[in-house]
Design an enzyme around this catalytic site. Structure first.
Site, mmCIF file in Angstrom:
data_model
loop_
_atom_site.group_PDB
_atom_site.id
_atom_site.type_symbol
_atom_site.label_atom_id
_atom_site.label_comp_id
_atom_site.label_asym_id
_atom_site.label_seq_id
_atom_site.Cartn_x
_atom_site.Cartn_y
_atom_site.Cartn_z
ATOM 1 N N SER A 113 0.826 -1.193 0.000
ATOM 2 C CA SER A 113 0.000 0.000 0.000
ATOM 3 C C SER A 113 0.868 1.254 0.000
ATOM 4 O O SER A 113 1.643 1.472 -0.936
ATOM 5 C CB SER A 113 -0.964 -0.045 1.189
ATOM 6 N N ASP A 133 -10.015 -4.648 -4.147
ATOM 7 C CA ASP A 133 -9.205 -3.552 -3.608
ATOM 8 C C ASP A 133 -9.394 -2.303 -4.457
ATOM 9 O O ASP A 133 -9.208 -2.348 -5.671
ATOM 10 C CB ASP A 133 -7.730 -3.971 -3.619
ATOM 11 N N HIS A 169 -7.531 -5.738 0.216
ATOM 12 C CA HIS A 169 -6.326 -4.907 0.238
ATOM 13 C C HIS A 169 -5.263 -5.366 1.234
ATOM 14 O O HIS A 169 -4.082 -5.489 0.862
ATOM 15 C CB HIS A 169 -6.728 -3.450 0.505
#
Length: 364
Positions: free
Chosen positions: A210, A305, A335
């Site tokens: 991320s 996601d 995610h």
């Protein structure tokens, strides 16, 4: 083991947290068919079916959370991330070396800081080892070396390499580009002090998930642009790559699958200083003009996601520019799957595939 967490309060699990973790760890060892009774009817979106382990886990997390991150006080949001990661982390993975260290990065520059980090190694040896420098996720605002401890332990054990997890400074206390400067300085320190750290200087990878995937990508671009020795490989899990626009996956998965569009909006508003930052390649690496001559990469995205499309767009841009890239969409995962090593066999499989790509990229 708790790190200094860049000055933030360390998470201390309660008895209830430990009981939830035990239940999720047990569930994580069961086949999907047995979990379905807990998870409920299969959730199918965009031709994909959500992993039942994560579907059940999302139910548990929603019951434990006091609200969405953007609706909580900052320290409460940080504690909630730590709790979620703890409950999904599974049984402890023992390694020969797990130690907290300080990266002496400040020098004479008052804008820099010495950073806490955690070093993992599956064997205790004086021989130089390959290393993965890992940058945790959390929207540049949340997360720590503690929230990603299980992930890094898993990568070190399965990869047979050292992992150095960096506790870079977080927003809103330190906004863009502080995280970029911290992670870039951390890579340079490891590269330039490889012998002291017991690292093979020719086999240094960077990676993260991320926001951490965003930072790893930026480190590669910045070192290339500066004409320096770059990382030998980049391992990008669900990377955030473009703050200037919203892709179709933002709308398709805008809520209900852990990371929401509203949460991403809050992360970005917390991290960046102005709209001009959104188009800076150090914040949005997908907007770089040149994608050639970057290190080989493995990009792993989650099917459920909001960041799926921009992560895959980044992989394609590198591939089109001649960079060796393996792209893997894990269609049934959400995610934060890198934090689910104890909660989902499919998440463990996804990390194992990434480790295989990493080993090939570092040639050991």
């Amino acid at each position: 083991m708790n790190s200094p967490m860049s000055g933030h309060r360390a998470f201390v699990p309660t008895l209830a947290d430990r009981l939830v973790k035990a239940a999720m760890t047990t569930a994580g060892r069961l086949p999907g068919g047995l979990i379905r009774a807990i998870a409920g009817s299969p959730r199918q979106v965009d031709g994909q079916t959500l992993d039942p382990h994560f579907q059940a886990g999302l139910r548990v997390i929603s019951l434990m959370a006091g609200g969405e991150y953007e609706d909580l006080a900052l320290e409460e949001a940080r504690e909630t991330v730590e709790r979620s990661a703890f409950t999904a982390s599974g049984g402890r993975i023992d390694l020969a070396v797990v130690k907290d260290i300080i990266l002496p990065l400040a020098g004479d520059d008052p804008a820099r800081a010495d950073l806490p980090a955690r070093l993992y190694a599956p064997v205790d040896t004086d021989e130089p080892q390959p290393v993965l420098i890992y940058f945790h996720g959390g929207g540049w605002t949340l997360g720590s070396v503690d929230s990603h401890d299980a992930t890094c332990r898993y990568l070190a054990r399965e990869g047979g390499l050292k992992v150095l997890s960096v506790d870079y400074r977080l927003a809103p206390e330190f906004q863009f580009p502080t995280a970029v400067e911290d992670t870039l300085a951390a890579f340079r320190y490891v590269r330039d002090n490889a012998a002291e750290l017991g690292v093979d200087a020719s086999r240094i990878a960077v990676g993260g998930d991320s926001a951490g995937g965003n930072l790893a990508a930026v480190v590669c671009q910045q070192t290339r642009d500066a004409g320096e020795t770059m990382p030998a490989f980049q391992l990008l899990f669900v990377p955030a790559t473009d703050m200037s626009t919203r892709t179709a996956s933002y709308e398709t998965f805008r809520e209900g699958f852990y990371l929401t569009k509203a949460t991403m909006d809050w992360y970005e508003k917390t991290y960046i200083r102005s709209d001009d930052d959104r188009t800076d390649p150090r914040a949005s690496p997908l907007l770089a003009r040149d994608f050639s001559r970057l290190p080989p990469a493995h990009v792993a995205t989650g099917g459920f996601d909001p960041l799926r499309d921009e992560g895959e767009a980044y992989a394609r841009r590198m591939s089109d520019a001649g960079v060796a890239v393996s792209l893997r969409r894990h269609a049934s995962l959400v995610h934060p799957f890198v934090n689910g090593v104890g909660a989902s066999p499919i998440a463990r499989e996804a990390l194992a595939q990434a480790v295989g790509a990493l080993r090939m990229g570092l040639a050991y």
